[in-house]
Design a protein around this motif. Structure first.
Motif, PDB file in Angstrom:
ATOM      1  N   ARG A  78       0.791  -1.219   0.000  1.00 13.23           N
ATOM      2  CA  ARG A  78       0.000   0.000   0.000  1.00 13.23           C
ATOM      3  C   ARG A  78       0.825   1.272   0.000  1.00 13.23           C
ATOM      4  O   ARG A  78       0.343   2.333  -0.397  1.00 13.23           O
ATOM      5  CB  ARG A  78      -0.920   0.014   1.229  1.00 13.23           C
ATOM      6  CG  ARG A  78      -2.036  -0.995   1.190  1.00 13.23           C
ATOM      7  CD  ARG A  78      -2.916  -0.795  -0.020  1.00 13.23           C
ATOM      8  NE  ARG A  78      -4.072  -1.686  -0.020  1.00 13.23           N
ATOM      9  CZ  ARG A  78      -4.805  -1.965  -1.094  1.00 13.23           C
ATOM     10  NH1 ARG A  78      -4.457  -1.407  -2.267  1.00 13.23           N
ATOM     11  NH2 ARG A  78      -5.833  -2.766  -1.019  1.00 13.23           N
ATOM     12  N   GLU A  79       2.110   1.180   0.409  1.00 11.79           N
ATOM     13  CA  GLU A  79       2.909   2.403   0.505  1.00 11.79           C
ATOM     14  C   GLU A  79       4.388   2.060   0.317  1.00 11.79           C
ATOM     15  O   GLU A  79       4.874   1.072   0.862  1.00 11.79           O
ATOM     16  CB  GLU A  79       2.695   3.067   1.872  1.00 11.79           C
ATOM     17  CG  GLU A  79       3.282   4.451   1.968  1.00 11.79           C
ATOM     18  CD  GLU A  79       2.938   5.129   3.284  1.00 11.79           C
ATOM     19  OE1 GLU A  79       3.363   6.283   3.474  1.00 11.79           O
ATOM     20  OE2 GLU A  79       2.248   4.493   4.129  1.00 11.79           O
ATOM     21  N   ASP A  98      -0.803  -3.751   3.294  1.00 10.15           N
ATOM     22  CA  ASP A  98      -2.163  -3.491   3.783  1.00 10.15           C
ATOM     23  C   ASP A  98      -2.413  -4.302   5.052  1.00 10.15           C
ATOM     24  O   ASP A  98      -2.287  -5.530   5.073  1.00 10.15           O
ATOM     25  CB  ASP A  98      -3.170  -3.888   2.701  1.00 10.15           C
ATOM     26  CG  ASP A  98      -4.570  -3.415   3.045  1.00 10.15           C
ATOM     27  OD1 ASP A  98      -4.910  -3.336   4.238  1.00 10.15           O
ATOM     28  OD2 ASP A  98      -5.344  -3.145   2.106  1.00 10.15           O
ATOM     29  N   LEU A 179       3.559  -0.418  -6.026  1.00 14.21           N
ATOM     30  CA  LEU A 179       2.277  -0.231  -5.341  1.00 14.21           C
ATOM     31  C   LEU A 179       1.230  -1.175  -5.932  1.00 14.21           C
ATOM     32  O   LEU A 179       1.108  -1.298  -7.155  1.00 14.21           O
ATOM     33  CB  LEU A 179       1.791   1.212  -5.487  1.00 14.21           C
ATOM     34  CG  LEU A 179       2.470   2.259  -4.600  1.00 14.21           C
ATOM     35  CD1 LEU A 179       1.954   3.641  -4.961  1.00 14.21           C
ATOM     36  CD2 LEU A 179       2.231   1.962  -3.138  1.00 14.21           C
TER      37      LEU A 179
END
Length: 365
Positions: A78-79, A98, A179
């Motif tokens: 997610r990042e 996540d 991502l």
């Protein structure tokens, strides 16, 4: 014997003795045909220096540490918290998976753990203080409280692992995911290399096994980094010989604060085999081969005080690149002829047109 190219630039000077007198004598009916040649030479004043005999190898550079990081939890990236090529510290966050499902599970487990702890505390007071209830119910409450706490700790650890962190100090060499990439435990996600310091390894021929030891000094240079030479001790010497090429491994650790040295570079390694103190070291090209071995020419003084060439028979010792040790025949203070030595003979008159620095070494030659 290969003649230095500069020797070809020197002109063999023939000085005709009494040239003017010959003309005058010719006018008087007498002619003097005597002459003596004078040869231009270049000399090197000799000093006693320390000579290092070296073992020359070719090696390769390796990172001090090279770590491939794998995911420890399942989920979607997610990042991205650190970019490729960035310097990272141990424990620094690199990626985030996540964690929404794990957080929900953690919240549920936290509530169960709280209830189990409260139930256990009440049953403990009733059983231990008031002697109310059975021992079995008492033990069951304690077990459920411990079990709920263990589940909570497990989920808390799994939540922490959704943040992928650097295990060492180094450089984030490559990120393997983007991502939205779905990862699972064991899937490589990034590679970190530590290149300060670096390790340089080379194969040493087995005949040098007695000379190459841990702690021996080594010089390392790189063709792609002209002018850069590094010095470091040998930190590791292989215990076995490779049967295919009859070599054993030697490893040198070098500081690399500027990151100029990169893994997989080809390195030129010179290991100091032994040092001969206070000896005469000359350029190999100054030697002239004869039937009995080698001779060298020095500049001496003739009977009339003129400078002349003197031949010296020499006994040579170890050689290194363009250097050779002279064990007998030359002494400190001699002016060795280093250009023109193949043009002179013993007792020839010479004229010194250039004198090299007395602190000549192979690095400045």
């Amino acid at each position: 014997m290969i003649i230095d190219e500069r020797a070809l630039t020197f002109v063999l000077t023939l000085a005709v003795s009494g040239c003017g007198d010959t003309v005058e004598a010719g006018a008087g009916g007498e002619e003097d045909t005597s002459f003596q040649r004078v040869i231009n030479v270049e000399v090197l004043p000799l000093l006693a220096v320390d000579f290092e005999q070296r073992v020359q190898l070719t090696g390769t550079v390796q990172a001090n540490r090279d770590v491939t990081i794998s995911a420890e939890e399942v989920g979607v990236i997610r990042e991205i918290l650190t970019n490729d090529g960035s310097s990272v510290s141990e424990g620094q966050p690199l990626l985030r998976i996540d964690d929404s499902i794990l957080r929900a599970q953690f919240a549920e487990a936290e509530a169960r753990a709280g209830l189990a702890e409260e139930t256990w505390e009440r049953r403990r007071r009733l059983f231990e203080e008031d002697r109310v209830g059975s021992e079995l119910a008492y033990l069951e409450a304690q077990y459920q409280a411990d079990q709920a706490a263990a589940v909570l700790r497990t989920l808390n650890e799994r939540l922490a692992r959704t943040i992928i962190r650097a295990p060492i100090d180094g450089i984030l060499e490559r990120r393997e995911v983007e991502l939205g990439t779905m990862v699972s435990p064991g899937v490589p996600v990034a590679r970190i290399v530590q290149i300060n310091p670096v390790k340089v390894t080379g194969g040493v021929p087995e005949r040098y096994a007695a000379d190459v030891k841990t702690g021996s000094r080594a010089l390392v240079s790189f063709d792609v980094l002209e002018g850069e030479e590094y010095t470091g001790p040998i930190g590791y010497v292989g215990a076995t010989v490779n049967p295919r090429n009859r070599t054993f491994v030697a490893e040198i650790v070098l500081p690399n604060p500027s990151f100029l040295i990169k893994p997989e570079m080809v390195a030129n390694i010179e290991i100091i085999q032994r040092t001969i103190p206070s000896t005469i070291v000359i350029p190999q090209e100054a030697l002239v081969r004869v039937e009995e071995g080698f001779v060298a020419f020095v500049v001496g003084v003739g009977e009339a005080g003129e400078e002349v060439a003197e031949v010296r028979s020499v006994a040579i010792g170890p050689a290194q690149r363009d250097e050779v040790v002279v064990e007998e025949g030359l002494a400190p203070g001699d002016r060795l002829i280093v250009v023109g030595q193949t043009l002179v003979a013993d007792s020839d008159r010479v004229e010194v047109v250039r004198t090299r620095e007395a602190n000549w070494t192979r690095d400045t030659w």
